[in-house]
Design a protein around this motif. Sequence first.
Motif, mmCIF file in Angstrom:
data_model
loop_
_atom_site.group_PDB
_atom_site.id
_atom_site.type_symbol
_atom_site.label_atom_id
_atom_site.label_comp_id
_atom_site.label_asym_id
_atom_site.label_seq_id
_atom_site.Cartn_x
_atom_site.Cartn_y
_atom_site.Cartn_z
ATOM 1 N N ILE A 1 -110.098 79.734 14.103
ATOM 2 C CA ILE A 1 -110.854 78.896 15.046
ATOM 3 C C ILE A 1 -110.753 77.426 14.643
ATOM 4 O O ILE A 1 -110.566 76.554 15.489
ATOM 5 N N PHE A 2 -110.860 77.157 13.358
ATOM 6 C CA PHE A 2 -110.723 75.782 12.879
ATOM 7 C C PHE A 2 -109.350 75.210 13.218
ATOM 8 O O PHE A 2 -109.239 74.078 13.695
ATOM 9 N N LEU A 3 -108.291 75.981 12.980
ATOM 10 C CA LEU A 3 -106.944 75.487 13.266
ATOM 11 C C LEU A 3 -106.716 75.278 14.759
ATOM 12 O O LEU A 3 -106.061 74.319 15.163
ATOM 13 N N VAL A 4 -107.274 76.164 15.590
ATOM 14 C CA VAL A 4 -107.133 75.993 17.041
ATOM 15 C C VAL A 4 -107.857 74.728 17.495
ATOM 16 O O VAL A 4 -107.304 73.920 18.259
ATOM 17 N N ILE A 5 -109.081 74.538 17.027
ATOM 18 C CA ILE A 5 -109.838 73.331 17.397
ATOM 19 C C ILE A 5 -109.119 72.082 16.890
ATOM 20 O O ILE A 5 -108.987 71.094 17.619
ATOM 21 N N PHE A 6 -108.642 72.117 15.666
ATOM 22 C CA PHE A 6 -107.907 70.990 15.105
ATOM 23 C C PHE A 6 -106.652 70.697 15.923
ATOM 24 O O PHE A 6 -106.332 69.539 16.215
ATOM 25 N N TYR B 1 -106.107 71.442 19.137
ATOM 26 C CA TYR B 1 -106.473 70.921 20.453
ATOM 27 C C TYR B 1 -106.962 69.474 20.376
ATOM 28 O O TYR B 1 -106.709 68.690 21.283
ATOM 29 N N ILE B 2 -107.628 69.119 19.299
ATOM 30 C CA ILE B 2 -108.031 67.720 19.116
ATOM 31 C C ILE B 2 -106.790 66.847 18.964
ATOM 32 O O ILE B 2 -106.704 65.763 19.555
ATOM 33 N N ASN B 3 -105.819 67.323 18.204
ATOM 34 C CA ASN B 3 -104.573 66.570 18.054
ATOM 35 C C ASN B 3 -103.833 66.443 19.376
ATOM 36 O O ASN B 3 -103.241 65.401 19.662
ATOM 37 N N ILE B 4 -103.857 67.496 20.174
ATOM 38 C CA ILE B 4 -103.198 67.440 21.478
ATOM 39 C C ILE B 4 -103.881 66.420 22.372
ATOM 40 O O ILE B 4 -103.223 65.679 23.099
ATOM 41 N N SER B 5 -105.208 66.378 22.320
ATOM 42 C CA SER B 5 -105.920 65.436 23.189
ATOM 43 C C SER B 5 -105.756 63.992 22.729
ATOM 44 O O SER B 5 -105.756 63.081 23.548
ATOM 45 N N ILE B 6 -105.592 63.773 21.430
ATOM 46 C CA ILE B 6 -105.425 62.414 20.920
ATOM 47 C C ILE B 6 -103.971 61.961 21.059
ATOM 48 O O ILE B 6 -103.698 60.871 21.540
ATOM 49 N N PHE B 7 -103.051 62.801 20.632
ATOM 50 C CA PHE B 7 -101.630 62.458 20.670
ATOM 51 C C PHE B 7 -100.971 63.199 21.824
ATOM 52 O O PHE B 7 -101.334 64.323 22.143
ATOM 53 N N LEU C 1 -98.466 78.082 23.335
ATOM 54 C CA LEU C 1 -97.677 77.689 22.164
ATOM 55 C C LEU C 1 -98.561 77.241 21.002
ATOM 56 O O LEU C 1 -98.347 77.635 19.855
ATOM 57 N N VAL C 2 -99.563 76.428 21.302
ATOM 58 C CA VAL C 2 -100.462 75.939 20.247
ATOM 59 C C VAL C 2 -101.252 77.093 19.634
ATOM 60 O O VAL C 2 -101.441 77.149 18.417
ATOM 61 N N SER C 3 -101.689 78.032 20.457
ATOM 62 C CA SER C 3 -102.444 79.180 19.942
ATOM 63 C C SER C 3 -101.580 80.052 19.040
ATOM 64 O O SER C 3 -102.029 80.489 17.977
ATOM 65 N N VAL C 4 -100.347 80.293 19.428
ATOM 66 C CA VAL C 4 -99.450 81.106 18.602
ATOM 67 C C VAL C 4 -99.130 80.390 17.289
ATOM 68 O O VAL C 4 -99.127 81.017 16.220
ATOM 69 N N ILE C 5 -98.885 79.103 17.360
ATOM 70 C CA ILE C 5 -98.610 78.342 16.138
ATOM 71 C C ILE C 5 -99.835 78.338 15.227
ATOM 72 O O ILE C 5 -99.718 78.504 14.005
ATOM 73 N N SER C 6 -101.033 78.184 15.806
ATOM 74 C CA SER C 6 -102.263 78.220 15.005
ATOM 75 C C SER C 6 -102.462 79.586 14.364
ATOM 76 O O SER C 6 -102.870 79.682 13.206
ATOM 77 N N LEU C 7 -102.163 80.639 15.101
ATOM 78 C CA LEU C 7 -102.272 81.987 14.543
ATOM 79 C C LEU C 7 -101.302 82.168 13.380
ATOM 80 O O LEU C 7 -101.668 82.720 12.330
ATOM 81 N N CYS C 8 -100.089 81.684 13.530
ATOM 82 C CA CYS C 8 -99.103 81.797 12.449
ATOM 83 C C CYS C 8 -99.532 81.008 11.220
ATOM 84 O O CYS C 8 -99.425 81.506 10.094
#
Length: 107
Positions: A11-16, A18-24, A80-87
């Motif tokens: 959950i932390f990695l997914v939130i992190f 998504y925050i990066n996606i929204s900023i960058f 893609l972000v969810s799969v990468i976060s899971l990995c």
Amino acid sequence: MKKLNSVVLFIFLVIFSYINISIFNIRFSVADDYLINNIISGTFGNVYDAQLLYINNIIGIILKIFYHFIPYINFYTLYLVSVISLCFTLIIKEIINSKKYILLSVV
């Protein structure tokens, strides 16, 4: 307890992420991601198509359903972000578990 730690880390990695996606601004580094995104979102042909390149059709069907109901959200990027976060979660979990065994064997 270990399962809870993995879930919290995920959950932390997914939130992190998504925050990066929204900023960058996220950009696909390979042309096939751009094409897959356009195929599933209906940009090519105005029809949501589940026949994606390099991706299982089951995932394509699930993404197609999401795009059908909420077309203005980019679900392919979220996938893609969810799969990468899971990995990353699984890799970090294995590193942490291996460090515990290394520390226990030293002590």
